[in-house]
Design an enzyme around this catalytic site. Structure first.
Site, PDB file in Angstrom:
ATOM      1  CE  LYS A 212      -1.975  -1.445   3.757  1.00 12.68           C
ATOM      2  NZ  LYS A 212      -1.499  -2.997   3.917  1.00 12.68           N
ATOM      3  CB  THR A 213       3.812   2.386   2.200  1.00 12.95           C
ATOM      4  OG1 THR A 213       2.860   2.008   3.400  1.00 12.95           O
ATOM      5  CG2 THR A 213       4.504   3.452   2.410  1.00 12.95           C
TER       6      THR A 213
HETATM    7  P1  ADP Z   1       2.114  -2.136   3.105  1.00 12.16           P
HETATM    8  O1  ADP Z   1       2.137  -0.355   3.100  1.00 12.16           O
HETATM    9  O2  ADP Z   1       0.978  -2.568   2.351  1.00 12.16           O
HETATM   10  O3  ADP Z   1       2.313  -2.663   4.670  1.00 12.16           O
HETATM   11  P2  ADP Z   1       4.642  -1.736   1.812  1.00 12.16           P
HETATM   12  O4  ADP Z   1       4.385  -0.873   0.498  1.00 12.16           O
HETATM   13  O5  ADP Z   1       5.348  -1.123   2.893  1.00 12.16           O
HETATM   14  O6  ADP Z   1       3.434  -2.725   2.412  1.00 12.16           O
HETATM   15  O7  ADP Z   1       5.375  -2.995   1.138  1.00 12.16           O
HETATM   16  C1  ADP Z   1       6.414  -3.620   1.975  1.00 12.16           C
HETATM   17  C2  ADP Z   1       7.555  -4.139   1.109  1.00 12.16           C
HETATM   18  O8  ADP Z   1       7.448  -5.209   0.402  1.00 12.16           O
HETATM   19  C3  ADP Z   1       8.082  -2.914   0.248  1.00 12.16           C
HETATM   20  O9  ADP Z   1       9.253  -2.480   0.673  1.00 12.16           O
HETATM   21  C4  ADP Z   1       8.659  -3.541  -1.141  1.00 12.16           C
HETATM   22  O10 ADP Z   1      10.174  -3.816  -0.866  1.00 12.16           O
HETATM   23  C5  ADP Z   1       7.905  -4.995  -0.953  1.00 12.16           C
HETATM   24  N1  ADP Z   1       6.721  -4.842  -1.891  1.00 12.16           N
HETATM   25  C6  ADP Z   1       5.441  -4.441  -1.757  1.00 12.16           C
HETATM   26  N2  ADP Z   1       4.502  -4.654  -2.922  1.00 12.16           N
HETATM   27  C7  ADP Z   1       5.521  -5.033  -3.908  1.00 12.16           C
HETATM   28  C8  ADP Z   1       5.202  -5.332  -5.339  1.00 12.16           C
HETATM   29  N3  ADP Z   1       4.024  -5.299  -5.815  1.00 12.16           N
HETATM   30  N4  ADP Z   1       6.431  -5.594  -6.057  1.00 12.16           N
HETATM   31  C9  ADP Z   1       7.477  -5.776  -5.718  1.00 12.16           C
HETATM   32  N5  ADP Z   1       7.660  -5.581  -4.156  1.00 12.16           N
HETATM   33  C10 ADP Z   1       6.771  -5.042  -3.406  1.00 12.16           C
END
Ligand code: ADP
Length: 337
Positions: free
Chosen positions: A69-70
């Site tokens: 999401k982030t």
């Molecule tokens: P959330 O905000 O949903 O908790 P993040 O956006 O912080 O998740 O994602 C966590 C980590 O996972 C990121 O730093 C990235 O390295 C990896 N990641 C997340 N989504 C993807 C994607 N679609 N493709 C590649 N890496 C991803």
């Protein structure tokens, strides 16, 4: 090598480890693997806004922790060419905190609020006019002499994220005019590609089949996949072995993760429902109490994966372990019926 030099290298590595989540974060849409439906919708939204010369509308992303999401918020900020300001629901304690964030935005900025479900209700109300008409209503003074002044805010896009959509009020949800998008769990193939990309950034050599082995135990979640990759690499390095299926198995056994990615806590949840509550139905609060865990953690982290694997079901009367859940723990399904 002298000890000062070694310490410096270690410090550098610690720092690298700390920021690894950011190092591995995709920088382009191509690097962002999967979630095609969301990407397509966001593209259209951003393109249409660009063509009309408008600010993109507000967007809400929801789904389990670590699904990206982030990262989407960062990519949107990059695409629009505007800065991203990052905060979270629990960090905004007072109305004044939000007012100060909003008044300090520059035109076009992306404001990212993580864990928006934890935003206080009275603060949430300040957000409504800000999102709808770009104004901030501030009350000055108290009692009969109190008066409201209205401040014009620069155009901005709010991107919010939550792991618990059910905790968001309907009025807040309805103000995300750009869309409310649910992030799906990833397939093992997608996770394998994410692991291979991360491995190449971290200079780790990994074969396809080994990456797939880690992927199968990664809870369909990129953050978990990256975490497991790093632990497997550590184990291989310390035991002076190659990163292969054998070292992956050993590392995951050491971490208490089984062949389908269940952690010890996941298995305890299943065992508890079976042994103490005859397989369910039982409420999540009761399970949490029996395990001395917090119910929100079980609901956000453990339950979605157990449901996704079909090991438990959510019924109106509570959680029930499925036949597949019994089979995984090698407990006779009929015995307890
Ligand atoms: P959330 O905000 O949903 O908790 P993040 O956006 O912080 O998740 O994602 C966590 C980590 O996972 C990121 O730093 C990235 O390295 C990896 N990641 C997340 N989504 C993807 C994607 N679609 N493709 C590649 N890496 C991803």
């Amino acid at each position: 090598m002298d000890s000062i030099k070694k310490t410096e290298i270690r410090k550098k590595n610690d720092k690298k480890e700390l920021f690894l989540d950011q190092t591995l974060r995709p920088n382009t849409w191509n690097e962002y693997i999967g979630q095609e439906n969301i990407k397509n919708n966001v593209f259209v939204l951003l393109e249409a806004a660009k063509e009309r010369g408008h600010q993109p509308e507000h967007i809400l992303f929801y789904g389990s922790p670590g699904l990206g999401k982030t990262t989407l918020a960062y990519l949107i900020s990059k695409e629009t060419g505007h800065q991203i300001k990052i905060t979270s629901g629990p960090a905004i304690e007072k109305v004044g905190d939000l007012a100060s964030i909003l008044t300090n935005l520059s035109p076009g900025d992306i404001l990212f609020i993580d864990e928006i479900h934890r935003l206080n209700k009275n603060i949430e109300e300040i957000l409504y006019p800000a999102m709808e008409s770009g104004t901030l209503d501030i009350i000055i003074g108290k009692g009969p002499s109190a008066r409201t002044i209205q401040l014009e805010l620069p155009p901005f896009t709010l991107i919010a994220a939550t792991t618990r959509i059910s905790m968001l009020s309907a009025p807040l949800r309805s103000r995300f005019s750009g869309g409310v998008f649910r992030l799906e769990f990833y397939s093992n193939e997608e996770i394998k590609d994410i692991i291979k990309r991360s491995a190449s950034i971290l200079d780790i050599e990994i074969k396809d089949e080994v990456a797939l082995e880690i992927a199968k135990r990664s809870r369909f979640t990129p953050r978990t996949a990256n975490f497991l990759l790093r632990r497997c690499r550590d184990f291989a390095q310390v035991s002076k072995k190659n990163l292969n299926e054998n070292t992956v198995n050993k590392t995951l056994t050491m971490l208490g993760i089984d062949d389908i990615g269940l952690s010890q806590l996941d298995r305890q949840i299943l065992e508890n429902i079976i042994e103490k509550f005859k397989g369910g139905p039982v409420g999540l609060g009761t399970i949490a109490m029996a395990l001395s865990e917090e119910a929100p953690t079980l609901e956000e982290v453990n339950e979605p994966y157990l449901i996704q694997l079909g090991l438990i079901e959510r019924t109106p009367r509570g959680r029930v372990v499925t036949e597949k859940g019994y089979q995984h723990l090698k407990i006779n399904y009929n015995k307890l019926l």
